[in-house]
Design an enzyme around this catalytic site. Structure first.
Site, PDB file in Angstrom:
ATOM      1  N   SER A  53       0.842  -1.193   0.000  1.00 46.32           N
ATOM      2  CA  SER A  53       0.000   0.000   0.000  1.00 46.32           C
ATOM      3  C   SER A  53       0.873   1.238   0.000  1.00 46.32           C
ATOM      4  O   SER A  53       2.030   1.203   0.434  1.00 46.32           O
ATOM      5  CB  SER A  53      -0.913   0.005   1.231  1.00 46.32           C
ATOM      6  OG  SER A  53      -0.158   0.180   2.421  1.00 46.32           O
ATOM      7  N   ASP A  54       0.335   2.342  -0.499  1.00 45.16           N
ATOM      8  CA  ASP A  54       1.010   3.614  -0.272  1.00 45.16           C
ATOM      9  C   ASP A  54       0.754   4.012   1.172  1.00 45.16           C
ATOM     10  O   ASP A  54      -0.043   3.406   1.884  1.00 45.16           O
ATOM     11  CB  ASP A  54       0.507   4.681  -1.243  1.00 45.16           C
ATOM     12  CG  ASP A  54       1.550   5.768  -1.494  1.00 45.16           C
ATOM     13  OD1 ASP A  54       2.472   5.910  -0.671  1.00 45.16           O
ATOM     14  OD2 ASP A  54       1.453   6.469  -2.514  1.00 45.16           O
ATOM     15  N   TYR A  55       1.427   5.027   1.613  1.00 42.38           N
ATOM     16  CA  TYR A  55       1.465   5.402   3.025  1.00 42.38           C
ATOM     17  C   TYR A  55       0.055   5.507   3.623  1.00 42.38           C
ATOM     18  O   TYR A  55      -0.684   6.441   3.325  1.00 42.38           O
ATOM     19  CB  TYR A  55       2.195   6.740   3.153  1.00 42.38           C
ATOM     20  CG  TYR A  55       2.698   7.087   4.529  1.00 42.38           C
ATOM     21  CD1 TYR A  55       4.011   6.817   4.895  1.00 42.38           C
ATOM     22  CD2 TYR A  55       1.879   7.716   5.449  1.00 42.38           C
ATOM     23  CE1 TYR A  55       4.491   7.165   6.155  1.00 42.38           C
ATOM     24  CE2 TYR A  55       2.345   8.057   6.709  1.00 42.38           C
ATOM     25  CZ  TYR A  55       3.648   7.774   7.054  1.00 42.38           C
ATOM     26  OH  TYR A  55       4.124   8.121   8.309  1.00 42.38           O
ATOM     27  N   THR A  56      -0.327   4.511   4.399  1.00 43.87           N
ATOM     28  CA  THR A  56      -1.631   4.402   5.078  1.00 43.87           C
ATOM     29  C   THR A  56      -2.814   4.360   4.116  1.00 43.87           C
ATOM     30  O   THR A  56      -3.945   4.604   4.532  1.00 43.87           O
ATOM     31  CB  THR A  56      -1.847   5.520   6.119  1.00 43.87           C
ATOM     32  OG1 THR A  56      -2.071   6.768   5.467  1.00 43.87           O
ATOM     33  CG2 THR A  56      -0.694   5.628   7.100  1.00 43.87           C
ATOM     34  N   SER A  57      -2.590   4.037   2.845  1.00 39.31           N
ATOM     35  CA  SER A  57      -3.709   4.109   1.890  1.00 39.31           C
ATOM     36  C   SER A  57      -4.804   3.108   2.216  1.00 39.31           C
ATOM     37  O   SER A  57      -5.975   3.348   1.903  1.00 39.31           O
ATOM     38  CB  SER A  57      -3.215   3.916   0.459  1.00 39.31           C
ATOM     39  OG  SER A  57      -2.702   2.619   0.246  1.00 39.31           O
TER      40      SER A  57
END
Length: 740
Positions: free
Chosen positions: A284-288
């Site tokens: 995932s992207d940052y906390t996506s």
């Protein structure tokens, strides 16, 4: 020779089977908490700090908690920490102090260099030089690998057609073919020939998918498009990177047609693994995955973890939702343990492919790190990449190149003496000691007899008291002005979308005042996107687009300014007349009322602005005028089995050899799915000697004519085609042929 060629696949297959057996044996021994731990990616609190780790009994609270989680098998990967000296110390926690001894995966945002910084990806794309892109990615991987990194969150392969979007700077621009080719080159550069070597980094193309098409160019915004557009434009660069061997992919922040990409099973599982056979893992992207809640797609953190995992997100970045919720989700039956095992297998197989089970400390040699980081070889490459990325938009009266003697030069603007902003965005680990400012580069080029005055004139977005007065005085005393203006890296990056893609007002006022002195002006534009250039900026005699060129910025610009190297770059994005044309890109559809120069009303254009670019995609001048002849084709017709040769003669009317990027475009005049007015299909760099003519040809194949039909399968239909060999997407006259 034949025997040797045949052996390699068998050896590779045998090693893959060995890795799989090893991984499956590990999975069989793991608790559900340890499995969730392998899918948990957290910030590296040890190697992030410049001073490195603290001794064990002086850990701060973040370090202490992370260390405890690593030893308990609750973390499988760390990101954005570097440093050979402390890699072994951190890896020891996992290998020697956890129950199963599974090594950590170290990842980092090495987007366009580590300590040695190369041009931002958009700038480098302006080189149209794929070998260069592979070499700079390789150098970045060498420095990153020596610093103990195993994976990079690059390349960004989002097609970006709206220059208001801040992250245009991270990719290869607006064209599908250019994005495909740079995705391949950068993936190969990062990963190298042997993933087990310390200098190889797992490439992670991002952001999957259609993030670059966010509504209004607003970062993190929704994307809504047809599947035809998605598959024709936004998915191909990812497929190109995977075909080149990329073993990871990052999901995007945006929702896509109402389903957030980090919870989109159709995208992350059906297409990625089902259709394409992708064998790597999704991060995932940052906390996506946590942001599925804010999207209105998940009810809470537990629901978000379930939806993301079941959609196909294998590794959770930063949120901690997987380690928190997976054990209970499996226990309750809401997530099958088989899906968890699948994700763990993908992550562990990547670690095995990197050779981490055999050598968990790869890349943790201080002597190697010192030798390769900021090496002369890498700095020379940064200088080469910088000058090849520069695009000359105009050069009235052959003002450039400048002579080294006999001219008094005023260097004016907020980027003249600046050293802090030469690197551009996503220069996470830059080394300020390697930075060369524009002033330093110009002074070095001019030598001891330099007649150079440097005046700031204004800040980037605010006037300076007395700044314009000082600039006017300096310009008045000079023979030529170098006007160093544009965007800062804080204006062109993630979360830096702009409603107006213009030069800031304070700098525009400075430009107008300097232009009023009547002295010839060379604009040195610093930018991370296509921009609206107006007034005194566009009125300058010469304009060089210099992007953010990295560590050797000043030297690279000086190489071009004073003629040691002619500008050879070409625009990878369109520069519109006005911001309000956004999104603007060359490969647009015709519409039923196409704009023509003679039409005044009721056609596709804005009031007072033509439906074209001020400086089009592919445009770029050099220090010699190049004239194109009429385009010829080898046959007026083409069949499925034919290859068509398209030819043009280039004539150099100058006194210097020229390097010209010849671009092949086509247009399908009538098709069951309307086609772009032009579409790039190939390009070729041609050297044209001074005063000479050179004929050059490119081949057009049946496969080059394919498009996605209404059933989303590649097709082509008989009919008339236009074909150009031209210096930009907005120039030249086409030849025609008929597909029969």
């Amino acid at each position: 020779m034949m025997a040797g060629m045949m052996m390699a696949p068998r050896i590779a297959a045998a090693k893959a089977q060995e890795n799989l057996s090893r991984v499956d044996a590990l999975i069989a021994r793991m608790t559900i908490e340890e499995k969730a731990g392998q899918l948990n990616l957290m910030n590296d609190p040890f190697r992030w700090r410049p001073e490195g780790i603290n001794p064990g009994d002086t850990f701060d609270s973040d370090q202490a908690q992370t260390a405890a989680d690593i030893r308990a098998g609750r973390i499988g990967a760390l990101f954005n920490g570097v440093g050979a000296a402390s890699t072994r110390y951190v890896q020891d926690m996992a290998v020697k102090e956890s129950r199963l001894g599974i090594p950590l995966l170290f990842a980092a945002d090495i987007v366009h260099g580590l300590k040695t910084t190369f041009p931002v990806p958009l700038g480098e794309a302006a080189s149209w030089d794929l070998d260069l892109a592979e070499r700079t990615a390789r150098a970045a991987a060498v420095e990153g690998g020596a610093a103990g990194v195993h994976q990079t969150y690059a390349p960004m392969v989002d097609v970006a057609r709206d220059q208001r979007w801040g992250r245009v700077v991270e990719g290869a621009g607006e064209d599908v073919l250019l994005n495909n080719l740079f995705a391949i080159a950068r993936t190969r550069g990062f990963q190298g020939d042997d993933l087990t070597h310390w200098s190889s980094l797992v490439a992670t193309p991002k952001h999957f998918a259609a993030y670059g098409a966010a509504e209004a160019g607003l970062d993190y915004n929704s994307t809504d498009m047809s599947e035809q557009m998605l598959r024709s434009v936004y998915l191909p660069p990812f497929k190109a990177a995977f075909d080149a061997g990329a073993l990871s992919v990052m999901s995007a922040f945006n929702d896509l047609n109402g389903v957030p990409t980090s919870g989109n099973k159709w995208l992350l599982t059906d297409v990625l693994h089902g259709e394409w056979g992708f064998a790597g893992f999704v991060v995932s992207d940052y906390t996506s995955e946590q942001e599925l809640i804010a999207h209105g797609y998940a009810a809470d953190g537990r629901d978000a973890a379930r939806l993301a995992l079941m959609a196909g997100v294998d590794m959770s970045m930063k949120s901690g939702l997987y380690i928190k919720h997976i054990p209970e989700l499996v226990q309750s039956g809401d997530v099958p343990v088989e899906r968890v095992d699948q994700a763990v297998r993908r992550v562990l197989m990547t670690k095995a492919a990197l050779g981490l089970f055999d050598d968990p400390y790869r890349g943790s040699d201080v002597r190697t790190e010192r030798r390769v980081t900021g090496s002369r070889e890498h700095l020379d490459l940064a200088r080469e990449a910088g000058r090849k990325s520069i695009v000359m938009l105009k050069n009235e009266g052959d003002l450039l190149p400048l002579p080294r003697t006999g001219k008094r030069i005023a260097l004016i603007g907020p980027f003249g003496a600046d050293k802090t902003d030469v690197f551009g965005p996503w220069s996470v680990f830059k080394d300020m000691a390697l930075a060369v400012s524009l002033e330093e580069g110009v002074r070095a080029a001019l030598g001891d007899d330099a007649h150079l005055t440097v005046v700031k004139g204004s800040d980037v977005e605010a006037p300076l008291a007395g700044g314009i007065e000082a600039a006017v005085l300096a310009a008045g005393d000079a023979d030529v002005v170098l006007l160093a203006i544009g965007e800062s890296s804080e204006m062109s990056a993630e979360s830096k979308s702009r409603t107006e893609i213009t030069i800031p007002d304070a700098q525009l006022a400075l430009a107008e005042a300097v232009a009023a002195t009547g002295k010839p002006v060379v604009v040195l534009l610093r930018n991370g996107r296509g921009m609206e250039l107006s007034g005194a900026v566009n009125g300058a005699a010469a304009i060089l687009v210099t992007w953010f060129l990295g560590s050797q910025s000043g030297n690279a610009i000086a190489d071009v300014l004073f003629g040691d190297h002619a500008p050879t770059g070409r625009l990878p994005v369109s520069f519109p007349y006005k911001s309000g044309q956004s999104p603007f890109y060359y490969a647009h559809k015709s519409t039923g009322r196409p704009s023509r120069p003679t039409d005044r009303e009721f056609t596709t254009k804005f009031r007072g602005v033509p439906n074209e670019a001020l400086y089009p995609f592919g445009h770029g001048l050099t220090y010699a005028p190049i004239r194109y002849s009429a385009v010829t084709v080898s046959s007026p017709t083409m069949t499925r089995d034919d290859e068509l040769t398209v030819s043009v003669t280039l004539t150099n009317g100058g006194e210097r050899d020229a390097s010209e990027v010849v671009q092949l475009y086509i247009r399908d005049r009538a098709a069951s799915i309307t086609q772009p007015v032009r579409l790039l299909k190939a390009f070729k760099r041609v050297t044209v000697p001074a005063g000479a003519s050179v004929e050059t040809s490119m081949t057009l194949k049946f496969a080059d004519l394919l498009f996605l039909g209404g059933d989303l399968t590649p097709t082509v239909e008989p009919g008339l085609f236009d074909v150009w060999l031209a210096p930009s997407a907005q120039s030249g006259e086409p030849a025609q042929f008929t597909l029969v």
